[in-house]
Design a protein around this motif. Structure first.
Motif, PDB file in Angstrom:
ATOM      1  N   PHE A  34     -98.021 -84.225  20.024  1.00 57.95           N
ATOM      2  CA  PHE A  34     -99.364 -83.906  20.506  1.00 57.95           C
ATOM      3  C   PHE A  34     -99.454 -82.397  20.639  1.00 57.95           C
ATOM      4  CE2 PHE A  34     -98.889 -88.248  21.458  1.00 57.95           C
ATOM      5  CZ  PHE A  34    -100.130 -88.814  21.741  1.00 57.95           C
ATOM      6  N   VAL A  35    -100.447 -81.815  19.998  1.00 60.83           N
ATOM      7  CA  VAL A  35    -100.570 -80.363  20.029  1.00 60.83           C
ATOM      8  C   VAL A  35    -102.046 -79.978  20.107  1.00 60.83           C
ATOM      9  CG1 VAL A  35    -100.599 -80.118  17.504  1.00 60.83           C
ATOM     10  CG2 VAL A  35     -99.772 -78.228  18.907  1.00 60.83           C
ATOM     11  N   GLY A  36    -102.325 -78.872  20.790  1.00 60.25           N
ATOM     12  CA  GLY A  36    -103.712 -78.425  20.911  1.00 60.25           C
ATOM     13  C   GLY A  36    -103.807 -77.244  21.854  1.00 60.25           C
ATOM     14  N   ARG A  37    -104.980 -76.641  21.879  1.00 59.95           N
ATOM     15  CA  ARG A  37    -105.218 -75.529  22.806  1.00 59.95           C
ATOM     16  C   ARG A  37    -104.965 -75.966  24.239  1.00 59.95           C
ATOM     17  NH1 ARG A  37    -108.763 -71.051  21.590  1.00 59.95           N
ATOM     18  NH2 ARG A  37    -109.120 -71.017  23.814  1.00 59.95           N
ATOM     19  N   SER A  38    -104.540 -75.015  25.064  1.00 60.39           N
ATOM     20  CA  SER A  38    -104.484 -75.292  26.494  1.00 60.39           C
ATOM     21  C   SER A  38    -105.886 -75.720  26.927  1.00 60.39           C
ATOM     22  CB  SER A  38    -104.088 -74.016  27.246  1.00 60.39           C
ATOM     23  OG  SER A  38    -102.815 -73.615  26.852  1.00 60.39           O
ATOM     24  N   ILE A  68     -91.187 -78.154  25.544  1.00 62.86           N
ATOM     25  CA  ILE A  68     -91.417 -79.338  24.724  1.00 62.86           C
ATOM     26  C   ILE A  68     -90.952 -80.526  25.560  1.00 62.86           C
ATOM     27  CG2 ILE A  68     -90.727 -80.572  22.632  1.00 62.86           C
ATOM     28  CD1 ILE A  68     -90.158 -77.826  21.362  1.00 62.86           C
ATOM     29  N   ASN A  69     -91.848 -81.457  25.835  1.00 63.55           N
ATOM     30  CA  ASN A  69     -91.510 -82.638  26.633  1.00 63.55           C
ATOM     31  C   ASN A  69     -91.517 -83.879  25.752  1.00 63.55           C
ATOM     32  OD1 ASN A  69     -91.372 -81.405  29.332  1.00 63.55           O
ATOM     33  ND2 ASN A  69     -93.542 -80.987  29.009  1.00 63.55           N
ATOM     34  N   MET A  70     -90.431 -84.644  25.820  1.00 63.73           N
ATOM     35  CA  MET A  70     -90.311 -85.847  25.001  1.00 63.73           C
ATOM     36  C   MET A  70     -90.334 -87.091  25.886  1.00 63.73           C
ATOM     37  SD  MET A  70     -87.385 -84.677  22.241  1.00 63.73           S
ATOM     38  CE  MET A  70     -87.834 -85.902  21.009  1.00 63.73           C
ATOM     39  N   PHE A  71     -91.096 -88.085  25.441  1.00 64.20           N
ATOM     40  CA  PHE A  71     -91.196 -89.356  26.153  1.00 64.20           C
ATOM     41  C   PHE A  71     -90.728 -90.464  25.217  1.00 64.20           C
ATOM     42  CE2 PHE A  71     -94.537 -86.445  27.542  1.00 64.20           C
ATOM     43  CZ  PHE A  71     -94.219 -86.330  28.890  1.00 64.20           C
ATOM     44  N   GLY A  72     -89.813 -91.287  25.701  1.00 65.64           N
ATOM     45  CA  GLY A  72     -89.264 -92.354  24.875  1.00 65.64           C
ATOM     46  C   GLY A  72     -90.135 -93.603  24.926  1.00 65.64           C
ATOM     47  N   VAL A  73     -90.410 -94.177  23.759  1.00 64.85           N
ATOM     48  CA  VAL A  73     -91.156 -95.437  23.664  1.00 64.85           C
ATOM     49  C   VAL A  73     -90.142 -96.535  23.346  1.00 64.85           C
ATOM     50  CG1 VAL A  73     -92.996 -96.680  22.475  1.00 64.85           C
ATOM     51  CG2 VAL A  73     -93.169 -94.191  22.776  1.00 64.85           C
ATOM     52  N   PRO A  74     -89.979 -97.534  24.236  1.00 63.44           N
ATOM     53  CA  PRO A  74     -88.938 -98.538  24.007  1.00 63.44           C
ATOM     54  C   PRO A  74     -89.282 -99.481  22.857  1.00 63.44           C
ATOM     55  CG  PRO A  74     -90.210 -99.097  25.963  1.00 63.44           C
ATOM     56  CD  PRO A  74     -90.702 -97.761  25.500  1.00 63.44           C
ATOM     57  N   ASN A  75     -88.247 -99.973  22.219  1.00 64.73           N
ATOM     58  CA  ASN A  75     -88.401-100.970  21.165  1.00 64.73           C
ATOM     59  C   ASN A  75     -88.750-102.304  21.819  1.00 64.73           C
ATOM     60  OD1 ASN A  75     -87.971-102.927  19.165  1.00 64.73           O
ATOM     61  ND2 ASN A  75     -86.370-101.733  18.187  1.00 64.73           N
ATOM     62  N   PRO A  76     -89.906-102.913  21.466  1.00 62.16           N
ATOM     63  CA  PRO A  76     -90.308-104.153  22.140  1.00 62.16           C
ATOM     64  C   PRO A  76     -89.315-105.304  21.903  1.00 62.16           C
ATOM     65  CG  PRO A  76     -91.747-103.683  20.274  1.00 62.16           C
ATOM     66  CD  PRO A  76     -90.887-102.481  20.465  1.00 62.16           C
ATOM     67  N   GLU A  77     -88.575-105.240  20.800  1.00 65.89           N
ATOM     68  CA  GLU A  77     -87.613-106.306  20.500  1.00 65.89           C
ATOM     69  C   GLU A  77     -86.257-106.042  21.157  1.00 65.89           C
ATOM     70  OE1 GLU A  77     -87.580-106.644  16.266  1.00 65.89           O
ATOM     71  OE2 GLU A  77     -89.738-107.007  16.175  1.00 65.89           O
ATOM     72  N   GLU A  78     -85.938-104.761  21.345  1.00 69.21           N
ATOM     73  CA  GLU A  78     -84.681-104.373  22.000  1.00 69.21           C
ATOM     74  C   GLU A  78     -85.008-103.317  23.055  1.00 69.21           C
ATOM     75  OE1 GLU A  78     -81.679-105.546  21.401  1.00 69.21           O
ATOM     76  OE2 GLU A  78     -82.095-106.765  19.625  1.00 69.21           O
ATOM     77  N   PRO A  79     -85.478-103.744  24.238  1.00 66.68           N
ATOM     78  CA  PRO A  79     -85.984-102.800  25.250  1.00 66.68           C
ATOM     79  C   PRO A  79     -84.998-101.699  25.636  1.00 66.68           C
ATOM     80  CG  PRO A  79     -86.525-105.061  25.855  1.00 66.68           C
ATOM     81  CD  PRO A  79     -85.608-105.143  24.673  1.00 66.68           C
ATOM     82  N   GLU A  80     -83.713-101.927  25.432  1.00 73.44           N
ATOM     83  CA  GLU A  80     -82.726-100.897  25.762  1.00 73.44           C
ATOM     84  C   GLU A  80     -82.731 -99.759  24.742  1.00 73.44           C
ATOM     85  OE1 GLU A  80     -81.008-101.044  28.677  1.00 73.44           O
ATOM     86  OE2 GLU A  80     -82.322-102.769  28.974  1.00 73.44           O
ATOM     87  N   GLU A  81     -83.281-100.032  23.563  1.00 74.90           N
ATOM     88  CA  GLU A  81     -83.325 -99.029  22.497  1.00 74.90           C
ATOM     89  C   GLU A  81     -84.654 -98.286  22.517  1.00 74.90           C
ATOM     90  OE1 GLU A  81     -82.641-100.730  18.694  1.00 74.90           O
ATOM     91  OE2 GLU A  81     -80.714-101.641  19.242  1.00 74.90           O
ATOM     92  N   ILE A  82     -84.637 -97.032  22.069  1.00 78.49           N
ATOM     93  CA  ILE A  82     -85.878 -96.265  21.955  1.00 78.49           C
ATOM     94  C   ILE A  82     -86.405 -96.396  20.530  1.00 78.49           C
ATOM     95  CG2 ILE A  82     -86.906 -93.961  22.041  1.00 78.49           C
ATOM     96  CD1 ILE A  82     -84.997 -93.248  24.256  1.00 78.49           C
ATOM     97  N   LEU A  83     -87.649 -96.842  20.433  1.00 78.92           N
ATOM     98  CA  LEU A  83     -88.299 -97.016  19.125  1.00 78.92           C
ATOM     99  C   LEU A  83     -88.657 -95.665  18.517  1.00 78.92           C
ATOM    100  CD1 LEU A  83     -89.764 -99.096  17.166  1.00 78.92           C
ATOM    101  CD2 LEU A  83     -91.808 -98.631  18.515  1.00 78.92           C
ATOM    102  N   GLY A  84     -89.125 -94.759  19.364  1.00 75.16           N
ATOM    103  CA  GLY A  84     -89.531 -93.439  18.900  1.00 75.16           C
ATOM    104  C   GLY A  84     -89.918 -92.575  20.093  1.00 75.16           C
ATOM    105  N   PHE A  85     -90.344 -91.350  19.788  1.00 76.89           N
ATOM    106  CA  PHE A  85     -90.713 -90.408  20.847  1.00 76.89           C
ATOM    107  C   PHE A  85     -92.156 -89.949  20.713  1.00 76.89           C
ATOM    108  CE2 PHE A  85     -86.056 -89.477  20.606  1.00 76.89           C
ATOM    109  CZ  PHE A  85     -85.732 -89.771  21.926  1.00 76.89           C
ATOM    110  N   LEU A  86     -92.824 -89.789  21.846  1.00 79.59           N
ATOM    111  CA  LEU A  86     -94.062 -89.026  21.929  1.00 79.59           C
ATOM    112  C   LEU A  86     -93.659 -87.640  22.392  1.00 79.59           C
ATOM    113  CD1 LEU A  86     -96.348 -91.631  23.769  1.00 79.59           C
ATOM    114  CD2 LEU A  86     -96.017 -91.324  21.309  1.00 79.59           C
ATOM    115  N   VAL A  87     -94.101 -86.615  21.690  1.00 75.73           N
ATOM    116  CA  VAL A  87     -93.650 -85.255  21.969  1.00 75.73           C
ATOM    117  C   VAL A  87     -94.841 -84.391  22.364  1.00 75.73           C
ATOM    118  CG1 VAL A  87     -92.402 -83.266  21.070  1.00 75.73           C
ATOM    119  CG2 VAL A  87     -91.801 -85.562  20.270  1.00 75.73           C
ATOM    120  N   ASP A  88     -94.790 -83.874  23.580  1.00 75.07           N
ATOM    121  CA  ASP A  88     -95.857 -83.027  24.118  1.00 75.07           C
ATOM    122  C   ASP A  88     -95.459 -81.576  23.878  1.00 75.07           C
ATOM    123  OD1 ASP A  88     -97.967 -81.968  25.492  1.00 75.07           O
ATOM    124  OD2 ASP A  88     -97.282 -82.599  27.485  1.00 75.07           O
ATOM    125  N   LEU A  89     -96.120 -80.927  22.920  1.00 77.45           N
ATOM    126  CA  LEU A  89     -95.806 -79.535  22.590  1.00 77.45           C
ATOM    127  C   LEU A  89     -96.596 -78.587  23.487  1.00 77.45           C
ATOM    128  CD1 LEU A  89     -95.767 -79.731  18.675  1.00 77.45           C
ATOM    129  CD2 LEU A  89     -93.823 -79.681  20.220  1.00 77.45           C
TER     130      LEU A  89
END
Length: 215
Positions: A34-38, A68-89
């Motif tokens: 996610f990126v954009g003007r303040s 840079i802040n990263m948020f982990g999105v869990p894998n719905p099939e394997e909740p212990e695993e991270i499916l991907g990241f949302l990255v706040d730039l």
């Protein structure tokens, strides 16, 4: 169906903050940044998409968030695993910051957008009332060579009546034509405009069917 998609993002949790690219975890799973003007509404958008009030912090001083802040999105099939990241730039366009600091953040932003191998989608936030600014165009120059798909969120869309929103979308789409694969939609955190469509884009980017990240 959309509720199912949304619930994946709703489980997002804070993962890590980094001041420099080399402090990020290795590029291995899909990332959507996610990126954009303040003050374009980046924190508000992240919070509403993840259905959490305080996941992303918005500072009262635009440009205060320099990490840079990263948020982990869990894998719905394997909740212990991270499916991907949302990255706040870090936001850009802050007037009260010294020039050399601005340039340093610009380098971090540019390096992430150009070099991060796990980046599968970019959410570019643009205040619908401002349209595409000079700083947005500079960002577009960084993004264009990568060929990474872009979703332009025209934030604060509730400030415009419907017809004016549609015209704004057309203008922004034309301005961003050099990006190639870009879609622009009106978005409002307060009125939940564009929420389902944005969620669908993000989840599709986090679950690429033919991912270049798989080994």
């Amino acid at each position: 169906f959309v509720m199912l998609l949304g619930s994946i993002l709703h489980q997002s949790t804070f993962f890590v903050s980094a001041a420099k690219i080399n402090q990020l975890p290795p590029a291995s799973i899909p990332e959507v940044c996610f990126v954009g003007r303040s003050n374009a509404g980046k924190s508000s958008a992240l919070n509403i998409l993840c259905n959490q009030k305080r996941l992303a912090f918005s500072s009262k001083t635009p440009g205060r968030t320099r990490l840079i802040n990263m948020f982990g999105v869990p894998n719905p099939e394997e909740p212990e695993e991270i499916l991907g990241f949302l990255v706040d730039l870090p936001g850009y366009g802050f007037a009260s910051v010294a020039r050399d600091e601005k340039e340093e953040w610009a380098d971090v932003l540019g390096a992430y957008l150009r070099e991060r191998k796990s980046l599968t989608g970019i959410v570019l936030l643009i205040d619908i009332r401002r349209g595409v600014t000079t700083l947005d165009r500079r960002l577009v120059d960084w993004i264009a060579p990568t060929g990474i798909p872009v979703l332009a969120l025209l934030t604060k869309a509730d400030k415009f009546p419907y017809g004016q929103r549609i015209r704004a979308v057309a203008e922004v789409t034309k301005e961003l034509a050099k990006l190639g694969t870009v879609e622009a939609i009106p978005f409002s955190s307060t009125q939940r405009i564009g929420l389902e469509e944005t969620t669908e884009h993000i989840v599709n980017w986090l679950q690429p069917q033919d991912s270049h990240l798989t080994t």
